[in-house]
Write an enzyme that holds these catalytic residues in place. Structure first.
Site, PDB file in Angstrom:
ATOM      1  N   CYS A   1       0.864  -1.183   0.000  1.00 25.52           N
ATOM      2  CA  CYS A   1       0.000   0.000   0.000  1.00 25.52           C
ATOM      3  C   CYS A   1       0.901   1.234   0.000  1.00 25.52           C
ATOM      4  CB  CYS A   1      -0.873   0.054   1.246  1.00 25.52           C
ATOM      5  SG  CYS A   1      -1.316  -1.532   1.959  1.00 25.52           S
TER       6      CYS A   1
ATOM      7  N   GLU B   1      -7.498   9.165   1.559  1.00 25.46           N
ATOM      8  CA  GLU B   1      -7.016   8.790   0.244  1.00 25.46           C
ATOM      9  C   GLU B   1      -8.149   8.412  -0.707  1.00 25.46           C
ATOM     10  OE1 GLU B   1      -2.830   6.624   1.502  1.00 25.46           O
ATOM     11  OE2 GLU B   1      -4.623   5.377   1.361  1.00 25.46           O
TER      12      GLU B   1
END
Length: 253
Positions: free
Chosen positions: A102, A165
């Site tokens: 990630c 995000e």
């Protein structure tokens, strides 16, 4: 001219002392994330240390949002998913288990700003798989990443740091060589669906919030389809899920 949100972020940054954090992780905070609006429209090149601005909860609470990706690598022969446990040195979400990799496409690299067919995030995914897990980029060809959707989420790590995000979900089915960077990855393992569900039920194991959100709403359904759609050779293929792609930005809570 910088936007009011970025100017406020710079002011907040002035009070942050990184000397108490791991030096390498502090250095990585100099990387420049791509700031976006809620529709994932890039709002231009940002100045140095933008990535840090994005991860301060003071700025997250003011709406600062950036582009990210989450890669899920499955072993072709048996469909097991590669997980990693984030290193203790990580500034955000240390020691938590999560999907394979990630991170963020960076404004520092022109190729990672390419939005056509999600090319920029795929290039960034290959770069970070090598940086974090030591997987050679030759083993993660860009054309074999399967994009599935984007999620918009907000999650605190602690009172100071967090994530806000638009996160691109990428699947990849490859046999890979894993040699973890100990400053990034504390441990790794391959799991099947039942083993991952058992991990989720174990109160002693902590997970990143985005991984839990993705697993709650999407992962197991996609995983079922991946296993159902094995090729004639019995191997799972990420591109078999192409018809499940959803190009919306899905807001999650």
């Amino acid at each position: 001219m910088a936007s009011p949100a970025v100017l406020a972020a710079k002011a907040a940054l002035a009070s942050v002392d990184l000397s108490k954090y791991d030096p390498e992780q502090s250095r990585l905070m100099d990387e420049r994330c791509i700031l976006v609006d809620e529709n994932d429209i890039a709002i231009g090149a940002m100045d140095k240390k933008t990535c840090m601005y994005c991860h301060l909860m003071d700025n997250i609470n003011k709406g600062l949002l950036h582009r990210a990706f989450s890669v899920f690598i499955f072993r072709p022969s048996d469909g097991r998913l590669l997980l990693q446990q984030r290193a203790s040195e990580k500034i955000t979400f240390p020691d938590r288990w999560t999907n394979t990799c990630c991170s963020h496409p960076l404004d520092d690299f022109e190729a990672e700003k390419n939005e056509k067919d999600q090319l920029g995030v795929k290039i960034a995914g290959s770069r970070k798989l090598e940086h974090e897990l030591g997987i050679p980029q030759s083993q993660t060809p860009i054309g074999q990443f399967q994009y599935l959707t984007r999620i918009h989420y907000l999650a605190p790590s602690n009172d100071m740091w967090g994530e806000h995000e638009v996160d691109y979900i990428l699947f990849l089915t490859r046999d890979v060589t894993v040699e973890p960077n100990p400053n990034e990855v504390r441990a790794y393992k391959y799991v099947n669906k039942e083993e991952l569900k058992a991990m989720f039920e174990d109160p002693s194991i902590n997970f990143t919030p985005w991984f839990k959100l993705i697993a709650r709403d999407f992962l197991f359904g996609w995983w079922d389809e991946l296993l159902k759609r094995k090729g004639s050779d019995g191997q799972v293929v990420a591109q078999s899920l192409a018809d499940l792609m959803d190009d919306r930005v899905i807001k999650m809570a």
